[in-house]
Design a protein around this motif. Structure first.
Motif, mmCIF file in Angstrom:
data_model
loop_
_atom_site.group_PDB
_atom_site.id
_atom_site.type_symbol
_atom_site.label_atom_id
_atom_site.label_comp_id
_atom_site.label_asym_id
_atom_site.label_seq_id
_atom_site.Cartn_x
_atom_site.Cartn_y
_atom_site.Cartn_z
ATOM 1 N N VAL A 63 0.864 -1.183 0.000
ATOM 2 C CA VAL A 63 0.000 0.000 0.000
ATOM 3 C C VAL A 63 0.895 1.227 0.000
ATOM 4 O O VAL A 63 1.726 1.405 0.894
ATOM 5 C CB VAL A 63 -0.931 0.010 1.227
ATOM 6 C CG1 VAL A 63 -1.809 1.251 1.205
ATOM 7 C CG2 VAL A 63 -1.781 -1.255 1.264
ATOM 8 N N LEU A 64 0.736 2.083 -1.019
ATOM 9 C CA LEU A 64 1.565 3.275 -1.183
ATOM 10 C C LEU A 64 0.776 4.516 -0.771
ATOM 11 O O LEU A 64 -0.399 4.665 -1.119
ATOM 12 C CB LEU A 64 2.014 3.410 -2.637
ATOM 13 C CG LEU A 64 2.715 2.185 -3.258
ATOM 14 C CD1 LEU A 64 3.030 2.454 -4.711
ATOM 15 C CD2 LEU A 64 3.981 1.854 -2.495
ATOM 16 N N CYS A 65 1.431 5.405 -0.038
ATOM 17 C CA CYS A 65 0.809 6.665 0.339
ATOM 18 C C CYS A 65 1.895 7.687 0.634
ATOM 19 O O CYS A 65 3.077 7.346 0.707
ATOM 20 C CB CYS A 65 -0.116 6.494 1.549
ATOM 21 S SG CYS A 65 0.718 5.942 3.048
ATOM 22 N N GLY A 66 1.492 8.929 0.813
ATOM 23 C CA GLY A 66 2.453 9.975 1.115
ATOM 24 C C GLY A 66 2.568 10.974 -0.014
ATOM 25 O O GLY A 66 1.646 11.175 -0.819
ATOM 26 N N GLU A 67 3.736 11.600 -0.082
ATOM 27 C CA GLU A 67 3.965 12.669 -1.055
ATOM 28 C C GLU A 67 4.091 12.153 -2.478
ATOM 29 O O GLU A 67 3.789 12.874 -3.436
ATOM 30 C CB GLU A 67 5.243 13.438 -0.683
ATOM 31 C CG GLU A 67 5.225 14.086 0.688
ATOM 32 C CD GLU A 67 4.301 15.276 0.741
ATOM 33 O OE1 GLU A 67 3.926 15.789 -0.335
ATOM 34 O OE2 GLU A 67 3.940 15.699 1.857
#
Length: 524
Positions: free
Chosen positions: A276-280
């Motif tokens: 799961v990818l998240c952030g800037e």
């Protein structure tokens, strides 16, 4: 309705998210970042729409109508030196349409402001209070004395607790205090300090359906560093060390993968089933790179379907992943309020004391015995007054009972009084009737005596015009007898006499007006 502002500092950047929760629906009102002027300008478009923001603001302002302006004091000097005045100015201006004194603030923290410590469950369960065992274990393992108000823990497996404790000043807390000072307030209410990593793990596990045997990697990419969080099923399995890799210093994604493999070995993670990818960084290149490195894993960007984002513009929605820590902390906070999520919630005693309406100094404590004596005195007076009131109430009840009995007696007397009054009237009526009856009897005796002596004088009709006058119709065979009857009754008046032969005999019909007067009683 619950309303909160989540604050998180990431290096020189500060972020804030304003959210409300009503009837189980969490709505994002606004997101602000000091390091993204385009996003702030885009959010200003939303705030310029009065139909959306002012309505929300009015709803939120009803949470607490009691103004604290009279209690709060003005403090001009900010106490957060690591956050520049420009950052505070940006956040303050961006949130100017909200009445922040009516909001609860959530400070979101991550390493190195907070530290993680795993504790053996068997050792902790020996004590009646696992928290005391965790504090003792931290003291032995790291030679640190942690107060109970600066540590919290969660259950991560059948064998371990994961504790989170404060190791230094929390930048988000300092930023919130500076924001309050900037707005001429002594403080804003801080409801809790949340762990960014644990809150994010809770949000991902609750918003996605993973198999119990799945291993999931959550990657938060910041501007200057990144976080690696591993799940086993829906439980937190391992939190990797902070990576000095971010969007500002990342030249190739290959560095990511070597760090990930190292953390998998340290955390005992055999494989990756989900990423799961998240952030800037929510670019397609990052997504494709993970697809190529972990072909058997399900790689996805973090979704925020659990939130109502209808008030956000397209620019804010596209950058929502950069606020993952803030939104996850809000999700955990509302979930803990409804007892659906077990997360980290720390609130040191120093913060609680700072948020009290009244601050006590040494001479204030010296006044406590006097306050106790005054309280005792007034309590005794109040109790005595209650006793007197009780006695008066009892007396009132007795008087009311007596009044009711008297009313019952009066209700019985009234019919008797009425009957007595009516008896007097009846007696007077009977007396009057007796007088008239005597007069009538006398008159009829006289008439009967006159007619008994004369066999040729008859009455055919006696009619009463009123109570004092009679009209007598009759027939006689001897006319002079009519004259004698009238003469005997001086009040009688002969109205007419008519000759009416009956067969071969001479007869006369007459009409006499015969008034009844009391004077006739005295006549012979």
């Amino acid at each position: 309705m619950k309303a909160i502002v989540c604050v998180y500092t990431e290096g020189n950047e500060s972020k804030a998210a304003v959210l409300t929760n009503e009837d189980g629906v969490t709505k994002i009102l606004k997101v602000v970042s000091t390091d993204n002027p385009q996003l702030i300008e885009a959010n200003a478009v939303t705030s310029s729409n009065p139909d959306k923001v002012i309505i929300e603001d009015n709803n939120i302002s009803n949470i607490n109508d009691i103004s604290l302006d009279g209690i709060e004091t003005e403090i001009d000097k900010p106490d957060f030196e690591t956050s520049s005045a420009s950052n505070i100015e940006i956040i303050s201006n961006s949130l100017s349409e909200f009445k922040l004194k009516n909001f609860d603030f959530i400070a979101v923290a991550s390493e190195p402001a907070i530290e993680f410590h795993y504790c053996d469950k068997d050792l902790a369960d020996i004590h009646k209070n696992p928290l005391n065992a965790i504090i003792q274990d931290i003291r032995v393992a790291k030679n640190l004395n942690i107060s109970p108000d600066a540590v919290d823990y969660i259950d991560v497996s059948d064998k371990q607790y994961l504790s989170v404790y404060l190791d230094s000043e929390i930048p988000a807390v300092s930023f919130i205090n500076s924001l309050a000072n900037k707005n001429k307030k002594r403080f804003y209410k801080i409801a809790a300090i949340k762990s960014a990593e644990i809150a994010l793990s809770n949000f991902v596990s609750k918003s996605n359906k993973f198999f119990p045997e799945d291993y999931t990697l959550i990657i938060y990419t910041g501007k200057e560093y990144s976080r690696l969080i591993f799940l086993e099923g829906s439980k937190l399995a391992h939190i990797g060390s902070t990576l000095d890799i971010g969007t500002r210093n990342l030249h190739t994604y290959d560095v990511y993968f070597s760090k990930i493999l190292l953390e998998m070995e340290n955390g005992g993670i055999p494989r990756l089933d989900n990423v799961v990818l998240c952030g800037e960084d929510n670019s397609e290149n990052l997504l494709l790179s993970f697809y190529g490195t972990f072909p058997e894993a399900n790689v996805m960007n973090l979704k925020f379907d659990a939130f109502d984002i209808s008030l956000l513009n397209n620019e804010a929605v596209d950058n929502l992943s950069a606020f993952s820590f803030l939104l996850a902390a809000a999700y955990e906070f509302f979930g803990q309020s409804d007892k659906d999520i077990k997360g980290i919630s720390i609130l040191p005693k120093a913060i609680k004391e700072n948020q009290k309406f009244f601050q006590f100094s040494w001479h204030s404590y010296a006044m406590l015995p006097l306050l106790f004596a005054a309280t005792f005195y007034f309590t005794v007076q109040v109790l005595n007054n209650y006793k007197i009131i009780s006695e008066h109430e009892t007396e009132i009840e007795n008087l009311k009972q007596l009044e009711k009995e008297n009313e019952d007696i009066i209700s019985q007397i009234i019919p008797l009084d009425t009957r007595i009054s009516s008896f007097d009237k009846t007696q007077a009526l009977l007396d009057s009737a007796m007088t008239d009856t005597e007069i009538w009897n006398t008159e009829f005796d006289k008439i009967a005596s006159f007619m008994e002596r004369r066999r040729n004088f008859w009455f055919t009709k006696i009619e009463g015009k009123d109570t004092k006058n009679l009209t007598i119709n009759g027939i006689t065979l001897y006319r002079p007898v009519i004259t004698k009857f009238v003469e005997q009754n001086s009040s009688a008046i002969l109205l007419n006499i008519i000759h009416e032969p009956i067969r071969e005999k001479t007869a006369y019909s007459y009409v006499i007006n015969y008034p009844i007067v009391k004077d006739t009683l005295n006549k012979p």
